[in-house]
Every structure is written in C-alpha cells, then in structure tokens.
Design a protein around this motif. Sequence first.
Motif, PDB file in Angstrom:
ATOM      1  N   LYS A   1       0.818  -1.221   0.000  1.00  0.00           N
ATOM      2  CA  LYS A   1       0.000   0.000   0.000  1.00  0.00           C
ATOM      3  C   LYS A   1       0.849   1.267   0.000  1.00  0.00           C
ATOM      4  CE  LYS A   1      -4.279  -1.639   2.153  1.00  0.00           C
ATOM      5  NZ  LYS A   1      -5.128  -1.600   3.365  1.00  0.00           N
ATOM      6  N   GLU A   2       1.997   1.206   0.668  1.00  0.00           N
ATOM      7  CA  GLU A   2       2.839   2.398   0.772  1.00  0.00           C
ATOM      8  C   GLU A   2       3.620   2.705  -0.502  1.00  0.00           C
ATOM      9  OE1 GLU A   2       5.309   2.894   4.151  1.00  0.00           O
ATOM     10  OE2 GLU A   2       3.707   2.491   5.600  1.00  0.00           O
ATOM     11  N   ILE A   3       3.663   1.757  -1.424  1.00  0.00           N
ATOM     12  CA  ILE A   3       4.355   1.993  -2.693  1.00  0.00           C
ATOM     13  C   ILE A   3       3.398   2.695  -3.647  1.00  0.00           C
ATOM     14  CG2 ILE A   3       5.481   0.929  -4.674  1.00  0.00           C
ATOM     15  CD1 ILE A   3       6.338  -1.340  -2.809  1.00  0.00           C
ATOM     16  N   SER A   4       3.774   3.881  -4.067  1.00  0.00           N
ATOM     17  CA  SER A   4       2.917   4.695  -4.928  1.00  0.00           C
ATOM     18  C   SER A   4       3.322   4.578  -6.390  1.00  0.00           C
ATOM     19  CB  SER A   4       2.986   6.164  -4.499  1.00  0.00           C
ATOM     20  OG  SER A   4       4.283   6.680  -4.762  1.00  0.00           O
ATOM     21  N   ALA A   5       2.413   5.005  -7.264  1.00  0.00           N
ATOM     22  CA  ALA A   5       2.748   5.080  -8.686  1.00  0.00           C
ATOM     23  C   ALA A   5       3.926   6.021  -8.905  1.00  0.00           C
ATOM     24  CB  ALA A   5       1.533   5.547  -9.480  1.00  0.00           C
ATOM     25  N   LYS A   6       3.994   7.080  -8.109  1.00  0.00           N
ATOM     26  CA  LYS A   6       5.098   8.032  -8.215  1.00  0.00           C
ATOM     27  C   LYS A   6       6.431   7.350  -7.928  1.00  0.00           C
ATOM     28  CE  LYS A   6       6.858  12.402  -6.332  1.00  0.00           C
ATOM     29  NZ  LYS A   6       6.652  13.473  -5.328  1.00  0.00           N
ATOM     30  N   ASP A   7       6.472   6.450  -6.933  1.00  0.00           N
ATOM     31  CA  ASP A   7       7.704   5.708  -6.615  1.00  0.00           C
ATOM     32  C   ASP A   7       8.200   4.934  -7.830  1.00  0.00           C
ATOM     33  OD1 ASP A   7       7.750   6.526  -3.926  1.00  0.00           O
ATOM     34  OD2 ASP A   7       6.455   4.865  -3.312  1.00  0.00           O
TER      35      ASP A   7
END
Length: 310
Positions: free
Chosen positions: A294-300
């Motif tokens: 969940k903490e991994i974003s598309a931005k990452d």
Amino acid sequence: MKLLIELPTWLGDTVMTTSALENLFTNFKDAEITIIGSYVSTEAIKAHPRISRVYVDNTKQKGIRLVNVYKLAKEIGPHEIALSFRSHFYSKLLLYFTGSKKRFVYSGNFKGHQVEKYQAFINTITGRYEQPNDLKLYHSIKKYDKPTLGINPGATYGSAKRWYPEKFAEVAVELSDKFDIIIFGGPAEVNIANDIENMIRKNGITNLTNLAGKTSISELCSAIAGLDLFITGDSGPMHIAAAYKVPTVAVFGPTKHKETSQWKNPKGLIVRKDLECSPCMKRTCPIKTHECMKEISAKDVLESVQKIFS
C-alpha cells in the motif's frame, strides 16, 4: 552418458536455475540430457539445444501419487547422473525409482541469492566450484514496431506479493505517450488484467494490448524479451526479463529481495518499503494491513523508470 534433471516447480525458480544449468552442461559436454518438471518449467527450458527428452510431471493429478511416481520413473529409466532442484520427498523417490546410480537432491542449505544457491548445488556435483553467470533462455526475441512497455500485475505465490491494479493503471497511463502498452498474466490473472485494461481505457488510451491468459510460455518469453520497459511484481516473468536484460522496475513487498531479485540485470531496479514486518514471506498479509504494498505509490515506480532512462 545420460543426465536427468528435475526442474523446480515454479517458473521464476526455473529461470533462476539457468546459469547453473549452463555451467552443468559445459562440464558434461557429451551428455544426453533429459528434463522433467511441471508444465511451465519444462516449457521454459525445453528450447535449449542440449535437451534431448522432456517429461511433464503430472503425478499429483490422478490416482495414488506414489504409484504414479513409480510408473513415471520406470518410463524415464536409469541415468548415469540424476539430480533434482527440488527437495521434496517425491523428488527423492522419483530419482531412486529411476534406478540411476548417482543421485543428487537440492537441500536448500546454501546461502546467498537463489541463483547462487542453485550454482552451489551444481558445484557439489561437478566439484568445480564455479560462480553463476547470466541467466539464459533460448526463446526468440519479439520485435515491436514502437517502444513497448509491459506490465505484469500477477504473482503466483499469493496475494501479498501483488501491487494494486489501480496503481499499475496509473503508471501505464502516465507512460502511454512514450510506449505502447502490453498487459501480461497467466490464466489466473485474467480478471485483474481486465480490470487494469478497463482503467487505462477509461483515460482514452488506445495503444494497449491485453495478453493475459493468451500466451504460451514460449510466447510469453519472446514477448517479454523484446520489451523496452517492464513493470512487474516479484514473479516468474520478472526473471524472464532479467534473462534478456530488459529494463525493469520490480515492486517488492513480503518477499526477500536479496534472494529473489533480478539476477545480473544492469537495468533492473527494485521498489520496496523497508518495514519492520517485511519480508514476512507469507502468501497473504498476516496482520491484514498489506502496508508493504500500500505504501508503494505510482510516483515511486515512475521515479525508478526515470532513473533507468536518465
């Protein structure tokens, strides 16, 4: 001489044996080689020019497995050397029932990356103590007319390894002006692939192909091999991309990235969050939060893509 090799069950593990297999084949230049394994593992490897015979292990499917293993072993027959990359009880029985004199079974007691563990196992057989080189597959490389991005949302091991469909879609939409997009997946991932396709198309994106559930293993390897960029979870296709050195961003959550990350891919990056609970190595999140994903974003992921091409 005749050499019998039982492959791992899973696609990714099988691809990670390929460096060790290359060293093994070099050490036994004149060997007649037989492989046995699951359908996916044998399909991935059987294109190798050194392989003479292929057996698919269906002993779990019908009847009493012990009897099925015995019958299969007798059909395969004795080999001067028989080895298994699996440590399962039935693997030991299979090699024994073939009547092969020299039998070697992977123990799992080796340390390091999984590729290094497989090489260490082969070193116990050859006595050469070699280091693993690149992964190697022998499927043709598909040629695309335009720069192409592949996204692979599935992970056979369990739901805990899966990043979210909406985040894959967000990344694909952001990159759609630079790449044509292909969605990959096995038969079990058709639904999630369809969800991602629908999310992407809602943004007016049309340069998109959904191949989930539509490729053979050989076609999957060829299609991944020709990509300009691959975005994936920790999965079998991730290791296929490593074998062809495809620029890759791999999203890791509950699994041990130091053991199962892409091997020797200079254009491969990992995106992960270093949480206290990870890597838990569970099929589903044991604390029901799934924060590692969940903490991994598309931005990452997009920032990692930028790093690869900068």
